[in-house]
Structures are given as C-alpha cells and as structure tokens.
Design a protein around this motif. Structure first.
Motif, PDB file in Angstrom:
ATOM      1  N   ASN A   1       3.597  15.847  10.409  1.00  0.00           N
ATOM      2  CA  ASN A   1       2.865  16.111  11.656  1.00  0.00           C
ATOM      3  C   ASN A   1       3.695  16.911  12.649  1.00  0.00           C
ATOM      4  O   ASN A   1       3.155  17.736  13.404  1.00  0.00           O
ATOM      5  N   GLU A   2       5.002  16.675  12.662  1.00  0.00           N
ATOM      6  CA  GLU A   2       5.878  17.380  13.605  1.00  0.00           C
ATOM      7  C   GLU A   2       6.376  18.709  13.053  1.00  0.00           C
ATOM      8  O   GLU A   2       6.926  19.528  13.788  1.00  0.00           O
ATOM      9  N   GLY A   3       6.188  18.910  11.745  1.00  0.00           N
ATOM     10  CA  GLY A   3       6.542  20.190  11.149  1.00  0.00           C
ATOM     11  C   GLY A   3       8.000  20.369  10.797  1.00  0.00           C
ATOM     12  O   GLY A   3       8.471  21.511  10.675  1.00  0.00           O
TER      13      GLY A   3
ATOM     14  N   SER B   1       4.441  -7.098 -14.691  1.00  0.00           N
ATOM     15  CA  SER B   1       3.816  -6.229 -13.712  1.00  0.00           C
ATOM     16  C   SER B   1       3.629  -4.829 -14.263  1.00  0.00           C
ATOM     17  O   SER B   1       4.501  -4.290 -14.956  1.00  0.00           O
ATOM     18  N   SER B   2       2.486  -4.236 -13.915  1.00  0.00           N
ATOM     19  CA  SER B   2       2.233  -2.857 -14.313  1.00  0.00           C
ATOM     20  C   SER B   2       3.007  -1.912 -13.410  1.00  0.00           C
ATOM     21  O   SER B   2       3.530  -2.305 -12.361  1.00  0.00           O
ATOM     22  N   SER B   3       3.046  -0.649 -13.815  1.00  0.00           N
ATOM     23  CA  SER B   3       3.738   0.360 -12.995  1.00  0.00           C
ATOM     24  C   SER B   3       3.079   0.473 -11.625  1.00  0.00           C
ATOM     25  O   SER B   3       3.748   0.657 -10.597  1.00  0.00           O
ATOM     26  N   LYS B   4       1.751   0.348 -11.598  1.00  0.00           N
ATOM     27  CA  LYS B   4       1.021   0.431 -10.334  1.00  0.00           C
ATOM     28  C   LYS B   4       1.410  -0.718  -9.409  1.00  0.00           C
ATOM     29  O   LYS B   4       1.645  -0.523  -8.206  1.00  0.00           O
ATOM     30  N   GLU B   5       1.481  -1.933  -9.962  1.00  0.00           N
ATOM     31  CA  GLU B   5       1.850  -3.094  -9.162  1.00  0.00           C
ATOM     32  C   GLU B   5       3.268  -2.966  -8.613  1.00  0.00           C
ATOM     33  O   GLU B   5       3.544  -3.317  -7.468  1.00  0.00           O
ATOM     34  N   LYS B   6       4.176  -2.478  -9.466  1.00  0.00           N
ATOM     35  CA  LYS B   6       5.553  -2.280  -9.004  1.00  0.00           C
ATOM     36  C   LYS B   6       5.620  -1.260  -7.881  1.00  0.00           C
ATOM     37  O   LYS B   6       6.359  -1.435  -6.902  1.00  0.00           O
ATOM     38  N   LEU B   7       4.836  -0.193  -8.024  1.00  0.00           N
ATOM     39  CA  LEU B   7       4.828   0.867  -7.010  1.00  0.00           C
ATOM     40  C   LEU B   7       4.359   0.314  -5.675  1.00  0.00           C
ATOM     41  O   LEU B   7       4.978   0.543  -4.630  1.00  0.00           O
ATOM     42  N   LEU B   8       3.264  -0.455  -5.711  1.00  0.00           N
ATOM     43  CA  LEU B   8       2.693  -0.987  -4.474  1.00  0.00           C
ATOM     44  C   LEU B   8       3.599  -2.048  -3.859  1.00  0.00           C
ATOM     45  O   LEU B   8       3.770  -2.100  -2.641  1.00  0.00           O
ATOM     46  N   ARG B   9       4.192  -2.889  -4.740  1.00  0.00           N
ATOM     47  CA  ARG B   9       5.021  -3.971  -4.232  1.00  0.00           C
ATOM     48  C   ARG B   9       6.294  -3.456  -3.577  1.00  0.00           C
ATOM     49  O   ARG B   9       6.772  -4.003  -2.588  1.00  0.00           O
ATOM     50  N   ASN B  10       6.826  -2.405  -4.092  1.00  0.00           N
ATOM     51  CA  ASN B  10       8.096  -1.881  -3.588  1.00  0.00           C
ATOM     52  C   ASN B  10       7.944  -0.778  -2.546  1.00  0.00           C
ATOM     53  O   ASN B  10       8.946  -0.284  -2.019  1.00  0.00           O
ATOM     54  N   LEU B  11       6.706  -0.409  -2.269  1.00  0.00           N
ATOM     55  CA  LEU B  11       6.483   0.680  -1.323  1.00  0.00           C
ATOM     56  C   LEU B  11       6.855   0.248   0.095  1.00  0.00           C
ATOM     57  O   LEU B  11       6.440  -0.809   0.572  1.00  0.00           O
ATOM     58  N   ASP B  12       7.639   1.047   0.760  1.00  0.00           N
ATOM     59  CA  ASP B  12       8.121   0.742   2.106  1.00  0.00           C
ATOM     60  C   ASP B  12       7.304   1.553   3.116  1.00  0.00           C
ATOM     61  O   ASP B  12       7.367   2.780   3.136  1.00  0.00           O
ATOM     62  N   TRP B  13       6.533   0.850   3.968  1.00  0.00           N
ATOM     63  CA  TRP B  13       5.688   1.554   4.943  1.00  0.00           C
ATOM     64  C   TRP B  13       6.520   2.371   5.924  1.00  0.00           C
ATOM     65  O   TRP B  13       6.082   3.427   6.390  1.00  0.00           O
ATOM     66  N   ASN B  14       7.728   1.928   6.216  1.00  0.00           N
ATOM     67  CA  ASN B  14       8.580   2.708   7.121  1.00  0.00           C
ATOM     68  C   ASN B  14       8.850   4.109   6.574  1.00  0.00           C
ATOM     69  O   ASN B  14       8.891   5.088   7.339  1.00  0.00           O
ATOM     70  N   LEU B  15       9.017   4.195   5.259  1.00  0.00           N
ATOM     71  CA  LEU B  15       9.248   5.507   4.644  1.00  0.00           C
ATOM     72  C   LEU B  15       7.983   6.359   4.720  1.00  0.00           C
ATOM     73  O   LEU B  15       8.049   7.571   4.989  1.00  0.00           O
ATOM     74  N   ILE B  16       6.827   5.734   4.458  1.00  0.00           N
ATOM     75  CA  ILE B  16       5.549   6.459   4.548  1.00  0.00           C
ATOM     76  C   ILE B  16       5.336   6.962   5.973  1.00  0.00           C
ATOM     77  O   ILE B  16       4.941   8.109   6.198  1.00  0.00           O
ATOM     78  N   TYR B  17       5.598   6.086   6.945  1.00  0.00           N
ATOM     79  CA  TYR B  17       5.395   6.452   8.351  1.00  0.00           C
ATOM     80  C   TYR B  17       6.310   7.613   8.737  1.00  0.00           C
ATOM     81  O   TYR B  17       5.884   8.561   9.420  1.00  0.00           O
ATOM     82  N   THR B  18       7.553   7.543   8.286  1.00  0.00           N
ATOM     83  CA  THR B  18       8.482   8.648   8.581  1.00  0.00           C
ATOM     84  C   THR B  18       8.001   9.942   7.946  1.00  0.00           C
ATOM     85  O   THR B  18       8.079  11.021   8.568  1.00  0.00           O
ATOM     86  N   PHE B  19       7.484   9.859   6.736  1.00  0.00           N
ATOM     87  CA  PHE B  19       6.940  11.043   6.050  1.00  0.00           C
ATOM     88  C   PHE B  19       5.788  11.646   6.852  1.00  0.00           C
ATOM     89  O   PHE B  19       5.697  12.876   7.022  1.00  0.00           O
TER      90      PHE B  19
ATOM     91  N   ALA C   1      12.916  13.743  13.899  1.00  0.00           N
ATOM     92  CA  ALA C   1      14.027  12.935  14.385  1.00  0.00           C
ATOM     93  C   ALA C   1      13.916  12.727  15.894  1.00  0.00           C
ATOM     94  O   ALA C   1      14.163  11.622  16.405  1.00  0.00           O
ATOM     95  N   ARG C   2      13.543  13.802  16.620  1.00  0.00           N
ATOM     96  CA  ARG C   2      13.366  13.671  18.071  1.00  0.00           C
ATOM     97  C   ARG C   2      12.206  12.733  18.388  1.00  0.00           C
ATOM     98  O   ARG C   2      12.285  11.911  19.303  1.00  0.00           O
ATOM     99  N   LYS C   3      11.124  12.845  17.651  1.00  0.00           N
ATOM    100  CA  LYS C   3       9.951  12.004  17.871  1.00  0.00           C
ATOM    101  C   LYS C   3      10.273  10.534  17.633  1.00  0.00           C
ATOM    102  O   LYS C   3       9.832   9.649  18.376  1.00  0.00           O
ATOM    103  N   LEU C   4      11.028  10.266  16.571  1.00  0.00           N
ATOM    104  CA  LEU C   4      11.352   8.898  16.195  1.00  0.00           C
ATOM    105  C   LEU C   4      12.610   8.361  16.870  1.00  0.00           C
ATOM    106  O   LEU C   4      12.947   7.191  16.700  1.00  0.00           O
TER     107      LEU C   4
END
Length: 315
Positions: A25-27, A2-20, A33-36
C-alpha cells in the motif's frame, strides 16, 4: 497427520501479512517502515520471512523496480480481503471497549419538577447513549433513608437533614400553588381571597407534614390557618392531581406540573396568587461511598446545568 494446508494456516503469522499489506500500500520498504514506525531492516526481514513461509517470491525489488509477482498479487488480494474483515472486527470490539455501558439508578420525589435534572438526562444520554436510566419515585424522606442506608447513591429530594455520611447539594426551587378541579365550587371564580379558601376539604401529599419533604406547604397552611377536612392522602403527584380534578377537594401542586391542566380547563388556580410557597430541591449523595464513573459523570452534567440555569436567572 496435518496436511500442508493445515500447517500453512497454523503457522501463518498475521503480523507478517499485515506488514506485507503496508509495504504494498505504501509502495516500498522505506515508506512502510515510516508508516509502521519500524526500521527498514525489520520490515525487510518481515517480508523475507513471509516469502519463506509461502516458498514464493512475492515482490520484485531491485534498484528502480518495485512490483508484485503473480503469487504476490494473489496473496495481496486474499490478505486485503482478510484485512478488511479483521479491521471491521477490531472496530467493533474497540468501540465496545470505549463505550460507557451500564445503568444509573436515581430516586426522585414524585412531585418534583427540576429543569436542570431534565436537561442533565438529555445531555448525558447524548454523551453516553448505552447507559440505561432506572428512575423511581419515592417520598423525600424515603429517598434520604435509602441513601443513608447504602441502597441508593443518587436521589433528588425536597428534604434536607443534618446527618453524617450524607451530602446535600442545593440544585433549585419549586414554586407550589393550590388548585381545584372543574366540578369544584371554586372553579372559574376570579375574585376569591385566601379567607374564601380556608376551611375547604383538602388533598395532601404524605410529605405535607412538618419536617418532611413538603414542610413548606405544611408551614404555609399553619401560618395562614389554611385548614380544612382532610379527604385523601397520596405520595404520588399523578394521584393527587387526579383527586383534585374529581372535585372532592383542593390541593397543592407545582405550578409547572399543573399549568398544562390549567390551560386545558381541568384545573383552576386558587389563592394565594403571588405569595407562592417555594420548596427547595437537593441532590442527595453519600459522602463516604465512592461513586462509579457513570454516577460521577451524571452528577457532573447535573451540576453544570444547575450553574447554567442560575446564570440565566441572574443575567
């Protein structure tokens, strides 16, 4: 490998992206934390894990400072775009899950006129537009048999019998009258009596028989010696009306279904002009079979309109 790109995409956790996204957005961590509805350490830990995943600092955070780094801005841009697409996808599938879909099968006596039934169809469609109505016309006796045999769960009939396993709910009346067509000798005559009409050639519904759906018409004809030569029989109201309009005989129709044709000069009302035969309308359902949600909700709408119409009559 697997390439570095494939590893990045395969291991990416949407929950972390969503929290980010929520943090940005909340500043801040606290607001996110209150929103979530999460603890601040949980949100901080999620941000830390995302930064470790990319190997980049995404947010500068120290006392009085909260700002995206260059990498943070890029990830936020891509994540926002992906978030919008995923949000649209979620809306679509949630909508599909929440939407009542299917079909409802109903059999109705072909000559039956029931305003509450018409209103129930309209209000039910407004509530559940993805439910398909499948409505067929049958003689009342057949409708009752179909429900009793288990092949049908909702029927509207003029026939009521005492039979275990069936439920009959009264939902209204129909006013019946006798008519002739424009080429018939009685057409346009206003001085007719019941005696004048007796003995005329007659067009009959199949259920215009003692003990059948239009038993009230059979009783009326017998009680008034309203006999004549039978020239045609049909189970279909359109066919009976068409035969009457040919002028070959007189026949009974509901006053509501005939009025438009009277106004157009195609039918003419005959005696009796006031003592109309009245047929009863029943909702026929099985007592021992569980109806599905689509069927129960329709019956609920129908009974609501029956009650409303009854209140309007007796006001």
């Amino acid at each position: 490998m697997s390439s570095s790109k494939e590893k990045l995409l395969r291991n990416l956790d949407w929950n972390l992206i969503y929290t980010f996204l929520i943090i940005v957005n909340e500043g801040g961590i606290s607001a996110a934390a209150r929103k979530l509805n999460l603890s601040q350490p949980s949100v901080s830990n999620a941000l830390k894990r995302l930064e470790e995943h990319f190997g980049k600092r995404l947010i500068l955070r120290k006392k009085g400072v909260f700002a995206l780094t260059l990498q943070g801005m890029r990830i936020y841009e891509y994540a926002s775009s992906a978030g919008r697409m995923l949000s649209n996808m979620a809306d679509h599938f949630v909508e599909q899950q929440d939407t009542v879909q299917g079909e409802i099968v109903i059999e109705v006596a072909s000559y039956l006129q029931c305003p509450a039934f018409d209103k129930a169809i309209a209000s039910y469609h407004a509530l559940y537009p993805n439910v398909i109505f499948c409505i067929n016309t049958q003689p009342s006796a057949d409708i009752v048999s179909h429900v009793a045999e288990g092949g049908l769960r909702i029927g509207l009939s003029n026939k009521k019998i005492s039979k275990t396993g069936l439920r009959f709910d009264f939902i209204g009346y129909e006013k019946m009258a006798f008519y002739c067509g424009s080429s018939h000798p009685f057409f346009n005559k206003t001085d007719l009596t019941l005696d004048d009409v007796k003995g005329s050639s007659y067009l009959s519904f199949e259920s215009d028989q003692p003990g059948e759906g239009l038993d009230v018409i059979a009783q009326f004809r017998e009680g008034h010696q309203f006999w004549g030569r039978l020239v045609a029989v049909s189970s279909n109201v359109e066919e009976i009306r068409r035969l009457i309009m040919t002028g070959i005989g007189i026949g009974a129709l509901t006053t509501d279904s005939a009025q438009t044709y009277v106004d157009q000069g195609l039918l003419w009302p005959l005696p009796p002009y006031d003592d109309f035969p009245m047929t009863e309308i029943y909702l026929v359902t099985p007592e021992t079979v569980t109806l599905n949600d689509i069927e129960r909700n329709f019956i609920k709408q129908l009974k609501k309109h029956v009650r409303e119409d009854a209140k309007a009559i007796y006001k």
